[in-house]
Design a protein around this motif. Structure first.
Motif, PDB file in Angstrom:
ATOM      1  N   ARG A  71       0.803  -1.294  -0.001  1.00 47.28           N
ATOM      2  CA  ARG A  71       0.079   0.169   0.089  1.00 47.28           C
ATOM      3  C   ARG A  71       0.701   1.209  -0.163  1.00 47.28           C
ATOM      4  N   GLU A  72       1.929   1.190   0.803  1.00 47.95           N
ATOM      5  CA  GLU A  72       2.826   2.292   0.699  1.00 47.95           C
ATOM      6  C   GLU A  72       3.449   2.588  -0.520  1.00 47.95           C
ATOM      7  N   ARG A  73       3.699   1.436  -1.272  1.00 40.98           N
ATOM      8  CA  ARG A  73       4.429   1.604  -2.742  1.00 40.98           C
ATOM      9  C   ARG A  73       3.421   2.314  -3.622  1.00 40.98           C
ATOM     10  N   SER A  74       2.170   1.643  -3.501  1.00 43.49           N
ATOM     11  CA  SER A  74       1.012   2.120  -4.445  1.00 43.49           C
ATOM     12  C   SER A  74       0.978   3.852  -4.100  1.00 43.49           C
ATOM     13  N   VAL A  75       0.774   4.105  -2.891  1.00 42.30           N
ATOM     14  CA  VAL A  75       0.617   5.545  -2.675  1.00 42.30           C
ATOM     15  C   VAL A  75       1.852   6.551  -3.333  1.00 42.30           C
ATOM     16  N   ILE A  76       2.937   5.941  -2.851  1.00 44.67           N
ATOM     17  CA  ILE A  76       3.947   6.923  -3.568  1.00 44.67           C
ATOM     18  C   ILE A  76       4.141   6.736  -4.948  1.00 44.67           C
ATOM     19  N   CYS A  77       3.936   5.541  -5.754  1.00 47.58           N
ATOM     20  CA  CYS A  77       3.893   5.472  -6.991  1.00 47.58           C
ATOM     21  C   CYS A  77       2.901   6.568  -7.682  1.00 47.58           C
ATOM     22  N   GLU A  92      -7.283  12.244  -5.162  1.00 44.14           N
ATOM     23  CA  GLU A  92      -7.483  11.030  -5.987  1.00 44.14           C
ATOM     24  C   GLU A  92      -6.974   9.838  -5.761  1.00 44.14           C
ATOM     25  N   VAL A  93      -5.826   9.735  -4.923  1.00 45.88           N
ATOM     26  CA  VAL A  93      -5.158   8.487  -4.571  1.00 45.88           C
ATOM     27  C   VAL A  93      -6.148   7.911  -3.624  1.00 45.88           C
ATOM     28  N   ALA A  94      -6.764   8.773  -2.800  1.00 47.51           N
ATOM     29  CA  ALA A  94      -7.608   8.021  -1.916  1.00 47.51           C
ATOM     30  C   ALA A  94      -8.886   7.531  -2.365  1.00 47.51           C
ATOM     31  N   GLY A  95      -9.322   8.326  -3.415  1.00 52.02           N
ATOM     32  CA  GLY A  95     -10.425   7.683  -4.081  1.00 52.02           C
ATOM     33  C   GLY A  95     -10.043   6.524  -4.535  1.00 52.02           C
ATOM     34  N   LYS A  96      -8.960   6.185  -5.620  1.00 52.90           N
ATOM     35  CA  LYS A  96      -8.519   4.995  -6.147  1.00 52.90           C
ATOM     36  C   LYS A  96      -8.383   3.899  -4.997  1.00 52.90           C
ATOM     37  N   LEU A  97      -7.794   4.064  -3.777  1.00 51.27           N
ATOM     38  CA  LEU A  97      -7.601   2.949  -2.910  1.00 51.27           C
ATOM     39  C   LEU A  97      -8.862   2.816  -1.944  1.00 51.27           C
ATOM     40  N   GLY A  98      -9.946   3.821  -2.051  1.00 53.62           N
ATOM     41  CA  GLY A  98     -10.993   3.465  -1.171  1.00 53.62           C
ATOM     42  C   GLY A  98     -10.806   3.812   0.183  1.00 53.62           C
ATOM     43  N   ILE A  99      -9.826   4.832   0.674  1.00 55.66           N
ATOM     44  CA  ILE A  99      -9.339   5.156   2.013  1.00 55.66           C
ATOM     45  C   ILE A  99      -9.563   6.682   2.153  1.00 55.66           C
ATOM     46  N   ARG A 101      -8.449  10.641   2.765  1.00 56.49           N
ATOM     47  CA  ARG A 101      -7.293  11.479   2.279  1.00 56.49           C
ATOM     48  C   ARG A 101      -6.237  11.599   3.547  1.00 56.49           C
ATOM     49  N   SER A 102      -6.838  11.682   4.515  1.00 56.02           N
ATOM     50  CA  SER A 102      -5.796  11.801   5.943  1.00 56.02           C
ATOM     51  C   SER A 102      -5.144  10.488   5.780  1.00 56.02           C
ATOM     52  N   TYR A 103      -5.677   9.463   5.692  1.00 54.51           N
ATOM     53  CA  TYR A 103      -4.875   8.272   5.682  1.00 54.51           C
ATOM     54  C   TYR A 103      -3.803   8.203   4.614  1.00 54.51           C
ATOM     55  N   VAL A 104      -4.102   8.457   3.487  1.00 54.60           N
ATOM     56  CA  VAL A 104      -3.191   8.493   2.490  1.00 54.60           C
ATOM     57  C   VAL A 104      -1.843   9.256   2.750  1.00 54.60           C
ATOM     58  N   SER A 105      -2.132  10.582   3.464  1.00 52.56           N
ATOM     59  CA  SER A 105      -1.124  11.349   4.021  1.00 52.56           C
ATOM     60  C   SER A 105      -0.313  10.658   4.894  1.00 52.56           C
ATOM     61  N   ARG A 106      -1.029   9.991   5.859  1.00 52.69           N
ATOM     62  CA  ARG A 106      -0.220   9.256   6.916  1.00 52.69           C
ATOM     63  C   ARG A 106       0.849   8.159   6.345  1.00 52.69           C
ATOM     64  N   ILE A 107       0.251   7.427   5.081  1.00 50.72           N
ATOM     65  CA  ILE A 107       0.933   6.435   4.591  1.00 50.72           C
ATOM     66  C   ILE A 107       1.863   6.941   3.709  1.00 50.72           C
ATOM     67  N   GLU A 108       1.697   8.162   3.169  1.00 48.53           N
ATOM     68  CA  GLU A 108       2.775   8.724   2.233  1.00 48.53           C
ATOM     69  C   GLU A 108       4.206   9.338   3.060  1.00 48.53           C
ATOM     70  N   LYS A 109       3.711   9.730   4.614  1.00 45.87           N
ATOM     71  CA  LYS A 109       4.826  10.329   5.388  1.00 45.87           C
ATOM     72  C   LYS A 109       5.575   9.149   5.777  1.00 45.87           C
ATOM     73  N   ARG A 110       4.946   8.177   6.158  1.00 50.34           N
ATOM     74  CA  ARG A 110       5.611   7.123   6.627  1.00 50.34           C
ATOM     75  C   ARG A 110       6.497   6.272   5.822  1.00 50.34           C
ATOM     76  N   ALA A 111       6.069   6.184   4.375  1.00 55.67           N
ATOM     77  CA  ALA A 111       6.969   5.682   3.165  1.00 55.67           C
ATOM     78  C   ALA A 111       7.939   6.714   3.027  1.00 55.67           C
TER      79      ALA A 111
END
Length: 126
Positions: A71-77, A92-99, A101-111
């Motif tokens: 999931r981290e790799r998908s978000v970064i890509c 848009e990433v959040a919409g594609k992954l069904g999560i 936006r704030s969760y996308v932000s946390r995943i991105e930061k961690r990655a």
């Protein structure tokens, strides 16, 4: 990769030998009589070293991507347009992954923290 690293190190070292020619030494004069140097004949926006550095870091980035969770790799890509994709905003990433936006932000930061740590650990390699 090793050859590119050696070339980069050569340019960065800046060591001169007796046979080296300075790019700032006059080699001719222009129509107004001003000194013309080798540097003047080269492209003004010469970024060879920077381009080589970016290329080497990009290759390392692609080497480090598999160390991320899927999931981290998908978000970064998706966020940074890796693999020939168009960079997407977090919503848009959040919409594609069904999560969210704030969760996308946390995943991105961690990655990004994981990738930064890999880069820092890999700086001593060569």
């Amino acid at each position: 990769m090793r050859i590119a690293n050696e070339i980069l190190m050569f340019f960065r070292s800046g060591k001169k030998t007796a046979q080296d020619v300075s790019i700032n030494e006059p080699i001719d004069s222009d129509k107004d009589g001003n000194a013309l140097t080798l540097m003047d004949t080269m492209a003004v926006d010469d970024t060879v070293i920077d381009d080589l550095d970016v290329r080497m870091k990009s290759e390392k980035l692609y080497d480090y991507l598999p160390t991320l969770e899927p999931r981290e790799r998908s978000v970064i890509c998706m966020r940074y347009g890796l693999g020939g994709r168009k960079p997407l905003p977090q919503r848009e990433v959040a919409g594609k992954l069904g999560i969210s936006r704030s969760y996308v932000s946390r995943i991105e930061k961690r990655a990004l923290q994981k990738l930064r740590a890999r880069f820092e650990a890999g700086e001593g390699e060569g």
